[in-house]
Design a protein around this motif. Structure first.
Motif, PDB file in Angstrom:
ATOM      1  N   CYS A 169       0.831  -1.210   0.000  1.00 50.48           N
ATOM      2  CA  CYS A 169       0.000   0.000   0.000  1.00 50.48           C
ATOM      3  C   CYS A 169       0.863   1.257   0.000  1.00 50.48           C
ATOM      4  O   CYS A 169       0.561   2.242  -0.698  1.00 50.48           O
ATOM      5  N   LEU A 170       1.940   1.250   0.773  1.00 53.34           N
ATOM      6  CA  LEU A 170       2.843   2.393   0.802  1.00 53.34           C
ATOM      7  C   LEU A 170       3.500   2.621  -0.554  1.00 53.34           C
ATOM      8  O   LEU A 170       3.672   3.766  -0.989  1.00 53.34           O
ATOM      9  N   GLN A 171       3.841   1.536  -1.244  1.00 56.69           N
ATOM     10  CA  GLN A 171       4.455   1.655  -2.563  1.00 56.69           C
ATOM     11  C   GLN A 171       3.501   2.325  -3.552  1.00 56.69           C
ATOM     12  O   GLN A 171       3.923   3.089  -4.422  1.00 56.69           O
ATOM     13  N   ARG A 172       2.220   2.042  -3.432  1.00 62.03           N
ATOM     14  CA  ARG A 172       1.247   2.609  -4.367  1.00 62.03           C
ATOM     15  C   ARG A 172       1.157   4.136  -4.251  1.00 62.03           C
ATOM     16  O   ARG A 172       0.751   4.810  -5.187  1.00 62.03           O
ATOM     17  N   THR A 173       1.543   4.664  -3.093  1.00 64.05           N
ATOM     18  CA  THR A 173       1.494   6.116  -2.932  1.00 64.05           C
ATOM     19  C   THR A 173       2.567   6.815  -3.762  1.00 64.05           C
ATOM     20  O   THR A 173       2.534   8.042  -3.906  1.00 64.05           O
ATOM     21  N   ARG A 174       3.525   6.063  -4.310  1.00 62.03           N
ATOM     22  CA  ARG A 174       4.580   6.645  -5.151  1.00 62.03           C
ATOM     23  C   ARG A 174       4.164   6.713  -6.615  1.00 62.03           C
ATOM     24  O   ARG A 174       4.944   7.158  -7.458  1.00 62.03           O
ATOM     25  N   ALA A 175       2.962   6.265  -6.940  1.00 64.37           N
ATOM     26  CA  ALA A 175       2.518   6.186  -8.339  1.00 64.37           C
ATOM     27  C   ALA A 175       2.639   7.548  -9.023  1.00 64.37           C
ATOM     28  O   ALA A 175       2.263   8.586  -8.467  1.00 64.37           O
ATOM     29  N   GLU A 176       3.154   7.533 -10.236  1.00 66.64           N
ATOM     30  CA  GLU A 176       3.414   8.774 -10.971  1.00 66.64           C
ATOM     31  C   GLU A 176       2.134   9.561 -11.223  1.00 66.64           C
ATOM     32  O   GLU A 176       2.117  10.795 -11.148  1.00 66.64           O
TER      33      GLU A 176
END
Length: 254
Positions: A169-176
């Motif tokens: 979930c935290l990784q998804r917050t980096r989505a361009e």
């Protein structure tokens, strides 16, 4: 960001999209392009190096990669970075660069990951499901010191399923595609952090304009902190104001 499973053992599979590989930084052994391996590999884009794709041949390596990519102490890491001759200690870009051995059996080692962390020595990360006393890794650890590396053999016992769900979930917050909305949301979350030192997860989700996703944005940017080893949503865990402290993201077991 959705994790993608790539089966490179075949190029056709009825009813499913198949990939033979993805362009990435050139590793010594690109597991996403091993067309005869017959098993899936795990791929995700780096949040530290735009345009770089990480690929892993086991679930354990994939989980470690997610943690390393999120850990703020890690400046960069590469999967399958190079190959070392375990008899001569020579390092070359890939196994094929050594050519034929001269009367030797040929004994080589390609690390799972090379991790760089500021001023400290670069670290070689080897990932196994359980601890291994394999002579290969003992020898690799000795030779890597000669090249200025630290060697870590990491196992997966301490990585909970809840931790991986939170990290995903935290990784998804980096989505361009989300970056245009990020400044306004960060401002909103910082204001909320000044109202209370601690929030129940559901209360904080209800208080911000992006809901559950907004809470994870706050966690990813050090506005809030939480125990990421447990499921945050179903347990309605406590989320605390962090004021820029990122130690809750020190997840690489480094």
């Amino acid at each position: 960001m959705k994790e993608r499973y790539i089966n490179v053992g075949t190029t056709k599979m009825e009813g499913k999209q198949m990939f033979k590989g993805l362009d990435a930084t050139v590793p010594a052994r690109d597991v996403s392009r091993r067309i005869n391996r017959g098993t899936r590999c795990y791929v995700f884009p780096s949040s530290k190096e735009p345009g770089v794709m990480h690929s892993f041949e086991s679930r354990e390596e994939y989980k470690r990669g997610l943690l390393l990519d999120l850990d703020p102490r890690v400046e960069s890491f590469r999967d399958q970075p190079w190959t070392m001759d375990l008899e001569t200690a020579e390092i070359r870009a890939r196994r094929a660069d050594f050519g034929k051995t001269q009367g030797r059996r040929g004994w080589y080692y390609t690390p799972d990951s090379e991790c760089r962390m500021g001023q400290s020595a670069p670290r070689i990360i080897e990932v196994k499901g359980m601890h291994s006393d394999d002579e290969k890794y003992l020898r690799a650890g000795e030779l890597l010191k000669q090249h200025g590396y630290e060697f870590l053999l990491l196992t997966g016992q301490k990585i909970t399923d809840a931790l991986i769900r939170n990290v995903s979930c935290l990784q998804r917050t980096r989505a361009e595609h989300f970056q245009h909305a990020l400044p306004a949301l960060l401002k909103e979350l910082k204001n909320l952090a000044t109202l209370h030192d601690a929030w129940a997860f559901e209360e904080l989700a209800a208080a911000n304009s992006f809901g559950i996703f907004g809470v994870y944005v706050g966690l990813a940017n050090g506005i809030f902190s939480a125990d990421l080893s447990v499921d945050l949503i179903p347990t309605n865990s406590i989320v605390r104001s962090a004021y820029g402290d990122l130690t809750h993201l020190h997840l690489g077991f480094l």
